[in-house]
Design a protein around this motif. Structure first.
Motif, PDB file in Angstrom:
ATOM      1  N   GLY A 154       0.724  -1.168   0.071  1.00 24.35           N
ATOM      2  CA  GLY A 154       0.052  -0.056   0.216  1.00 24.35           C
ATOM      3  C   GLY A 154       0.715   1.310   0.078  1.00 24.35           C
ATOM      4  N   LEU A 155       0.746   1.928  -1.133  1.00 23.63           N
ATOM      5  CA  LEU A 155       1.488   3.123  -1.183  1.00 23.63           C
ATOM      6  C   LEU A 155       0.829   4.382  -0.557  1.00 23.63           C
ATOM      7  CD1 LEU A 155       2.472   1.562  -3.709  1.00 23.63           C
ATOM      8  CD2 LEU A 155       2.832   3.848  -4.593  1.00 23.63           C
ATOM      9  N   THR A 156       1.484   5.250   0.476  1.00 27.75           N
ATOM     10  CA  THR A 156       1.037   6.071   1.182  1.00 27.75           C
ATOM     11  C   THR A 156       0.699   7.584   0.405  1.00 27.75           C
ATOM     12  OG1 THR A 156       3.220   7.018   1.753  1.00 27.75           O
ATOM     13  CG2 THR A 156       1.898   5.281   3.317  1.00 27.75           C
ATOM     14  N   MET A 157      -0.311   7.261  -0.622  1.00 30.29           N
ATOM     15  CA  MET A 157      -0.750   8.585  -1.174  1.00 30.29           C
ATOM     16  C   MET A 157      -2.442   7.978  -1.391  1.00 30.29           C
ATOM     17  SD  MET A 157       0.903   7.547  -4.925  1.00 30.29           S
ATOM     18  CE  MET A 157      -0.101   8.541  -5.990  1.00 30.29           C
ATOM     19  N   ASP A 158      -3.177   9.136  -1.660  1.00 27.83           N
ATOM     20  CA  ASP A 158      -4.646   8.865  -1.669  1.00 27.83           C
ATOM     21  C   ASP A 158      -5.251   9.828  -2.822  1.00 27.83           C
ATOM     22  OD1 ASP A 158      -4.690  11.357  -0.576  1.00 27.83           O
ATOM     23  OD2 ASP A 158      -5.613  10.460   1.188  1.00 27.83           O
ATOM     24  N   ASP A 159      -6.380  10.052  -2.918  1.00 29.65           N
ATOM     25  CA  ASP A 159      -7.067  10.823  -3.603  1.00 29.65           C
ATOM     26  C   ASP A 159      -6.906  12.330  -3.878  1.00 29.65           C
ATOM     27  OD1 ASP A 159      -9.281   9.094  -5.060  1.00 29.65           O
ATOM     28  OD2 ASP A 159      -9.713   8.621  -2.793  1.00 29.65           O
ATOM     29  N   TYR A 160      -6.079  12.714  -2.402  1.00 29.03           N
ATOM     30  CA  TYR A 160      -5.516  14.189  -2.701  1.00 29.03           C
ATOM     31  C   TYR A 160      -4.001  14.185  -2.889  1.00 29.03           C
ATOM     32  CZ  TYR A 160      -9.860  14.609   0.323  1.00 29.03           C
ATOM     33  OH  TYR A 160     -11.096  14.774   0.512  1.00 29.03           O
ATOM     34  N   GLY A 161      -3.578  13.127  -3.302  1.00 26.98           N
ATOM     35  CA  GLY A 161      -2.135  12.980  -4.087  1.00 26.98           C
ATOM     36  C   GLY A 161      -1.070  12.613  -2.969  1.00 26.98           C
ATOM     37  N   ILE A 162       0.058  13.200  -2.946  1.00 33.62           N
ATOM     38  CA  ILE A 162       1.145  12.969  -2.166  1.00 33.62           C
ATOM     39  C   ILE A 162       1.424  13.981  -1.532  1.00 33.62           C
ATOM     40  CG2 ILE A 162       3.470  12.309  -2.113  1.00 33.62           C
ATOM     41  CD1 ILE A 162       3.409  11.249  -4.784  1.00 33.62           C
ATOM     42  N   THR A 163       1.368  13.465  -0.077  1.00 39.82           N
ATOM     43  CA  THR A 163       1.760  14.818   0.923  1.00 39.82           C
ATOM     44  C   THR A 163       2.836  14.644   1.357  1.00 39.82           C
ATOM     45  OG1 THR A 163       1.204  15.355   3.370  1.00 39.82           O
ATOM     46  CG2 THR A 163       0.395  13.007   2.764  1.00 39.82           C
ATOM     47  N   HIS A 164       3.478  15.783   1.596  1.00 39.33           N
ATOM     48  CA  HIS A 164       5.044  15.900   2.295  1.00 39.33           C
ATOM     49  C   HIS A 164       5.060  16.130   3.899  1.00 39.33           C
ATOM     50  CE1 HIS A 164       6.467  16.227  -1.809  1.00 39.33           C
ATOM     51  NE2 HIS A 164       5.429  17.251  -2.122  1.00 39.33           N
ATOM     52  N   ASP A 165       3.861  15.434   4.563  1.00 36.44           N
ATOM     53  CA  ASP A 165       3.779  15.487   5.915  1.00 36.44           C
ATOM     54  C   ASP A 165       3.949  14.079   6.528  1.00 36.44           C
ATOM     55  OD1 ASP A 165       3.151  15.224   8.512  1.00 36.44           O
ATOM     56  OD2 ASP A 165       1.225  17.021   8.352  1.00 36.44           O
ATOM     57  N   PRO A 166       4.827  13.563   7.186  1.00 33.99           N
ATOM     58  CA  PRO A 166       4.978  12.123   7.795  1.00 33.99           C
ATOM     59  C   PRO A 166       3.935  11.881   8.356  1.00 33.99           C
ATOM     60  CG  PRO A 166       7.118  13.259   8.157  1.00 33.99           C
ATOM     61  CD  PRO A 166       6.171  14.291   7.497  1.00 33.99           C
ATOM     62  N   GLU A 167       3.123  12.640   9.092  1.00 34.74           N
ATOM     63  CA  GLU A 167       2.104  12.268   9.947  1.00 34.74           C
ATOM     64  C   GLU A 167       0.684  11.894   9.124  1.00 34.74           C
ATOM     65  OE1 GLU A 167       1.466  11.728  13.286  1.00 34.74           O
ATOM     66  OE2 GLU A 167       3.325  12.575  13.987  1.00 34.74           O
ATOM     67  N   LYS A 168       0.712  12.665   8.001  1.00 30.75           N
ATOM     68  CA  LYS A 168      -0.489  12.510   7.028  1.00 30.75           C
ATOM     69  C   LYS A 168      -0.249  11.159   6.094  1.00 30.75           C
ATOM     70  CE  LYS A 168      -1.895  17.133   6.727  1.00 30.75           C
ATOM     71  NZ  LYS A 168      -1.804  18.460   6.116  1.00 30.75           N
ATOM     72  N   ARG A 169       1.220  10.947   5.857  1.00 36.08           N
ATOM     73  CA  ARG A 169       1.413   9.598   5.199  1.00 36.08           C
ATOM     74  C   ARG A 169       0.894   8.348   6.067  1.00 36.08           C
ATOM     75  NH1 ARG A 169       7.055  10.392   1.701  1.00 36.08           N
ATOM     76  NH2 ARG A 169       6.321  12.411   0.531  1.00 36.08           N
ATOM     77  N   LEU A 170       1.304   8.688   7.478  1.00 33.94           N
ATOM     78  CA  LEU A 170       0.903   7.705   8.614  1.00 33.94           C
ATOM     79  C   LEU A 170      -0.470   7.510   8.344  1.00 33.94           C
ATOM     80  CD1 LEU A 170       1.468   5.661  10.835  1.00 33.94           C
ATOM     81  CD2 LEU A 170       1.393   7.726  12.380  1.00 33.94           C
ATOM     82  N   THR A 171      -1.319   8.590   8.428  1.00 25.74           N
ATOM     83  CA  THR A 171      -2.886   8.588   8.368  1.00 25.74           C
ATOM     84  C   THR A 171      -3.239   7.544   7.158  1.00 25.74           C
ATOM     85  OG1 THR A 171      -2.968  10.643   9.684  1.00 25.74           O
ATOM     86  CG2 THR A 171      -4.799   9.799   8.669  1.00 25.74           C
ATOM     87  N   ILE A 172      -2.585   7.757   6.125  1.00 25.69           N
ATOM     88  CA  ILE A 172      -2.907   6.924   4.700  1.00 25.69           C
ATOM     89  C   ILE A 172      -2.793   5.688   4.957  1.00 25.69           C
ATOM     90  CG2 ILE A 172      -2.680   6.709   2.390  1.00 25.69           C
ATOM     91  CD1 ILE A 172      -1.955   9.882   2.188  1.00 25.69           C
ATOM     92  N   ALA A 173      -1.475   5.444   5.565  1.00 24.15           N
ATOM     93  CA  ALA A 173      -1.083   3.929   5.957  1.00 24.15           C
ATOM     94  C   ALA A 173      -2.282   3.229   6.698  1.00 24.15           C
ATOM     95  CB  ALA A 173       0.257   4.183   6.399  1.00 24.15           C
ATOM     96  N   GLU A 174      -2.766   4.131   7.728  1.00 21.73           N
ATOM     97  CA  GLU A 174      -3.520   3.497   8.787  1.00 21.73           C
ATOM     98  C   GLU A 174      -4.869   3.275   8.057  1.00 21.73           C
ATOM     99  OE1 GLU A 174      -2.320   5.789  12.977  1.00 21.73           O
ATOM    100  OE2 GLU A 174      -3.564   6.511  11.460  1.00 21.73           O
ATOM    101  N   LYS A 175      -5.334   4.304   7.051  1.00 16.40           N
ATOM    102  CA  LYS A 175      -6.616   3.851   6.350  1.00 16.40           C
ATOM    103  C   LYS A 175      -6.382   2.606   5.584  1.00 16.40           C
ATOM    104  CE  LYS A 175      -7.315   6.459   2.525  1.00 16.40           C
ATOM    105  NZ  LYS A 175      -7.866   7.434   1.698  1.00 16.40           N
TER     106      LYS A 175
ATOM    107  N   LEU B 265      -4.708   0.160   6.035  1.00 16.72           N
ATOM    108  CA  LEU B 265      -4.487  -1.116   6.762  1.00 16.72           C
ATOM    109  C   LEU B 265      -6.108  -1.333   7.354  1.00 16.72           C
ATOM    110  CD1 LEU B 265      -3.354  -3.194   8.493  1.00 16.72           C
ATOM    111  CD2 LEU B 265      -2.703  -1.626  10.381  1.00 16.72           C
ATOM    112  N   GLU B 266      -6.725  -0.337   7.751  1.00 11.92           N
ATOM    113  CA  GLU B 266      -7.992  -0.674   8.140  1.00 11.92           C
ATOM    114  C   GLU B 266      -9.128  -1.001   7.104  1.00 11.92           C
ATOM    115  OE1 GLU B 266      -9.871   2.864   9.984  1.00 11.92           O
ATOM    116  OE2 GLU B 266     -11.830   1.881   9.147  1.00 11.92           O
ATOM    117  N   ARG B 267      -8.919  -0.529   5.946  1.00 14.54           N
ATOM    118  CA  ARG B 267      -9.918  -1.058   4.782  1.00 14.54           C
ATOM    119  C   ARG B 267      -9.264  -2.455   4.390  1.00 14.54           C
ATOM    120  NH1 ARG B 267     -12.209   3.422   2.083  1.00 14.54           N
ATOM    121  NH2 ARG B 267     -12.612   1.990   0.495  1.00 14.54           N
ATOM    122  N   ALA B 268      -8.053  -2.851   4.248  1.00 11.89           N
ATOM    123  CA  ALA B 268      -7.691  -4.124   3.838  1.00 11.89           C
ATOM    124  C   ALA B 268      -8.313  -5.183   4.894  1.00 11.89           C
ATOM    125  CB  ALA B 268      -5.922  -4.018   3.874  1.00 11.89           C
TER     126      ALA B 268
END
Ligand code: THG
Length: 280
Positions: free
Chosen positions: A141-162, A164-167
């Motif tokens: 799972g790549l840490t990018m989403d419908d909003y594109g690529i963020t340069h904030d590590p906390e936000k990349r973590l939030t995408i990773a969490e999403k 994981l949860e959905r998987a």
């Protein structure tokens, strides 16, 4: 946490406590004209040479990407997988933007594959999680989403969490989710590597999942790429990277050295073996 992949007989364990598992990147037509021209003729010999040289150099898993303009990868990806399967016993990481090609390839694989690359976009998760579940594959799972690529590590973590949860909600085991914190060219953005390293640390600490990266991305556009890639590899492994997608002919020595330094190579067996095999 252990992600278990399988070839025909061979089992590869990616463990969050290491040692590092190398996913060979070279079966990828990007900048490999010869791979494109041979694949266009349905000639798989050159691809198989790339497979063999990567395995000899230390690859434990092979990334297989046969995407180039005009390709029918719903046909070509399974054909490539079959050709590799016939000659080598190694787990595969299937890499295509086309979910139909991934599914067609999974139909002909034996063992347990990785699907590269799902991301946090709704379309991507909706298309691929049920395929992974149906065929028992692990996912990247790549840490990018419908909003594109963020340069904030906390936000990349939030995408990773999403992801994981959905998987997990789709029936995929937690251990079968591998996160890619995204490696980007440091020539374009001085902070690119820092952001990636911090994301690796956060995903490792907070989620405890296995972590991959297309690590050679960082050195695009710069000279002396091998030194840069090796330095970044070492720091990434220290932070929690466990299964980089990289060129084993160029990175295995640095990976083995880092594993040894981190106490993951008893009696330096793998470090010495790689040296004796002439590996770099
Ligand atoms: N994350 C995930 N998957 C990925 C990437 C990622 N897959 C594709 C890519 N990024 C990683 N794979 C490659 C494959 C080939 C090359 C680079 C990355 C490549 N390298 C040399 C070059 O750049 O000139 C050419 C070949 C060589 O000399 O070895 O083309 O980020 N999940």
């Amino acid at each position: 946490m252990q992600t278990i992949l399988k070839g025909k007989i061979r089992v590869v364990v990616i463990d969050t406590s290491g040692p590092v598992v190398i996913i060979g990147e070279c079966i990828n037509p990007t900048r490999r004209k010869k791979l494109v021209s041979t694949l266009q003729e349905r000639n798989f010999e050159y691809m198989l040479e790339l497979a063999e040289s990567q395995i000899k150099a230390g690859a434990d898993v092979l990334d297989v990407n046969v995407g180039f303009p005009g390709v029918d990868d719903v046909k070509l990806l399974p054909e490539a997988v079959l050709a590799i399967r016939d000659r080598f016993d190694i787990p595969l990481c299937l890499d295509s933007p086309n979910p139909k090609a991934i599914e067609a390839a999974l139909k002909v694989t034996v063992g347990k594959c990785l699907i590269n690359s799902i991301n946090g976009e709704e379309k991507s998760m909706n298309a691929l999680f049920h395929i992974a579940k149906e065929y028992g594959a692990a996912i990247i799972g790549l840490t990018m989403d419908d909003y594109g690529i963020t340069h904030d590590p906390e936000k990349r973590l939030t995408i990773a969490e999403k992801i994981l949860e959905r998987a997990v909600r789709a029936g995929i085991k937690e251990a079968d989710v591998i996160i890619d914190p995204l490696a980007m060219a440091v020539s374009a953005d001085t902070r690119a590597c820092i952001v990636t390293l911090e994301t690796i640390r956060l995903v490792h600490q907070k989620l405890g999942l296995n972590i991959t990266l297309g690590s050679s991305n960082i050195s695009f556009g710069l000279p002396n790429r091998e030194v840069l890639n090796a330095a970044f590899m070492t720091l990434s492994i220290l932070n929690g990277l466990t299964c980089p997608i990289a060129n084993p002919e160029k990175i295995t020595a640095a990976v083995r050295a880092t594993d040894l330094i981190l106490g993951r190579d008893d009696y330096a067996v793998r470090f010495v073996e790689n040296f004796q095999a002439g590996g770099s």
